[in-house]
Write an enzyme that holds these catalytic residues in place. Sequence first.
Site, PDB file in Angstrom:
ATOM      1  N   GLU A 343       0.947  -1.227  -0.084  1.00  0.00           N
ATOM      2  CA  GLU A 343      -0.026   0.113  -0.075  1.00  0.00           C
ATOM      3  C   GLU A 343       0.782   1.234  -0.111  1.00  0.00           C
ATOM      4  OE1 GLU A 343      -3.902  -1.869   2.543  1.00  0.00           O
ATOM      5  OE2 GLU A 343      -2.092  -1.304   3.492  1.00  0.00           O
TER       6      GLU A 343
HETATM    7  C1  TNX Z   1      -4.365  -4.016   4.636  1.00  0.00           C
HETATM    8  S1  TNX Z   1      -2.505  -6.333   4.448  1.00  0.00           S
HETATM    9  C2  TNX Z   1      -2.874  -3.780   5.055  1.00  0.00           C
HETATM   10  C3  TNX Z   1      -3.007  -3.709   6.577  1.00  0.00           C
HETATM   11  C4  TNX Z   1      -4.090  -3.431   7.189  1.00  0.00           C
HETATM   12  C5  TNX Z   1      -5.074  -4.480   6.898  1.00  0.00           C
HETATM   13  C6  TNX Z   1      -6.329  -4.500   7.738  1.00  0.00           C
HETATM   14  C7  TNX Z   1      -1.544  -5.340   4.111  1.00  0.00           C
HETATM   15  C8  TNX Z   1      -0.218  -5.799   3.600  1.00  0.00           C
HETATM   16  N1  TNX Z   1      -2.044  -4.248   4.556  1.00  0.00           N
HETATM   17  O1  TNX Z   1      -2.223  -2.328   6.779  1.00  0.00           O
HETATM   18  O2  TNX Z   1      -3.850  -3.274   8.802  1.00  0.00           O
HETATM   19  O3  TNX Z   1      -5.318  -4.323   5.613  1.00  0.00           O
HETATM   20  O4  TNX Z   1      -6.837  -5.680   7.350  1.00  0.00           O
END
Ligand code: TNX
Length: 539
Positions: A343
């Site tokens: 992300e």
């Molecule tokens: C996505 S999974 C994210 C996290 C969040 C999560 C909550 C991932 C690699 N990144 O930053 O905490 O969703 O479900």
Amino acid sequence: MTKSIVTKSTLLMIILLAFIACDEQKKKRVLNFPKTDLASENLIPKPVKIIPTENGFALDEFTAIYTSQTGAGFEEVGKFLAEKIKSKTNMNIPVNVAEIDHMETVIYINKSDSTDLAQPEAYQLYITQDSIILNSNSAAGAFRGIQTIRQIIPETSNDTLASNPIWTIPTGKIIDAPQFEYRGAMLDVARHFFSVKDVKKFIDMLAYYKYNVLHLHLTDDQGWRIEIKSWPLLTEVGGLTEVGGESGGFYTQEDYKEIVAYAAEHHMIIVPEVDMPGHTNAASVAYPIFNGNGKKPELYEGTRVGQSTFATRKDTLYSFLDDVIGEIAAMSPGPYFHIGGDESLVTKKNDYIYFVEKVEKIVQKHNKRMIGWDEIGQANINSTSISQFWRHTDYAKDAIKKGMKVIMSPANRAYLDMQYDTLSKHGLHWAAYIPTDSAYNWTPEKYKGISKEHILGIEAPLWSETISNIDELEYLAFPRAIGYAELSWTTEENRDWENYKVRLANQAPFLDRMNVKYYASPLIDWKKSKYTYKEIKKD
Ligand code: TNX
């Protein structure tokens, strides 16, 4: 020194052989065991093969444990078993004590070089009326084997003709080995901080179900949780906050080493994660010179993602990361270092790729294999690095094309922070609702066309935006983490929901004894539970 070890182990061997040979002496007690069935024991994960022989082994105050004296770590495994037997039965079982007045049954933990046990963590158990012989090539395998022994010791002693309490263990043979070498759970200690004590309790539970990895998500926008001596503001400033406005916290290096050592005693490794180049707000508040989103960084206690990035084209960033990765790698005996990489929504694609490729080199310089969330598959990285599949099938497949292995953590199946259903007290549901059956009923070995040969293992991540204490952690993690243990260990043809469901129901006495506040899913006919579904619905 060598001489005394040899003498001692020879002595123990003689005692053991004398014991096994001397039938007359052993049959002093007439024990009236009902017929047993090793195959219907509630073992999780389910072993490869169980061959019952319908008799009983008496675990009682006349039992002794002996271990290989030459195999590294075997004696510790024996002591660990004795400690757990003590907490379950309140009996003190001696370990490697040469002179025992009255010994009736023996548990022998043996190092064996047999080719049957060549697979890492494989073990075999031979249980007869008077001995349990646990064979393994390594202490890690023996450690997995004693979890099986723990699981087949009944919660309560039974009545026999003997005058002392006896815990009857069904006789037979168990042949076992894991299908995946990486069997992990993840805990996000960044969104909410969890104490060393909480982490240890989580390790206790995971080890019982034969996990071998705990991945700690140590840094994120809301907090930096690991002391870095060369950059002290990371925790002094970046560790102050957490989601929701409570004060945060962090592990000193001594704390972190304590967790690593505790994991090692359970034959588990810690995979440390520093999430970057996104998810770096806390680091940027501590050292704004590394901030790359063009805004003045401020401490953040919300739950949005994708706002932060490191300034990936600054050379000084990489000497900073060399220090950070170097200090953490030096305290982490496991082979992996996780760089996050998810992300990074405000990092330009080229900058992201440049960053991942540079950081991979730093991780390798510190003798670790890089793991990253599946987005890292976009970069030109080495086949020894590992992609953690959470959302993007294409990126995971890009990684496979580079010869990389994948860790399976698809969010809609394997995320421990997803709510069970619309009534769940904690958790999110952006990827799915994951009730206890759908957590178990999928095939990671061939999910989304990724085949088993490319899979290093399975990991169940627990993100902590909605949980802030151990009870809430346990509500989301259990019972689902028990199912992921079976998916990681047991092959597909040996898994079956209807059969698993009964074994899971029978975990309740153990979970209660461990004071685990699990979610009493209404799909399971819990054997004995302090928490009923009705009670959960009422809150
Ligand atoms: C996505 S999974 C994210 C996290 C969040 C999560 C909550 C991932 C690699 N990144 O930053 O905490 O969703 O479900």
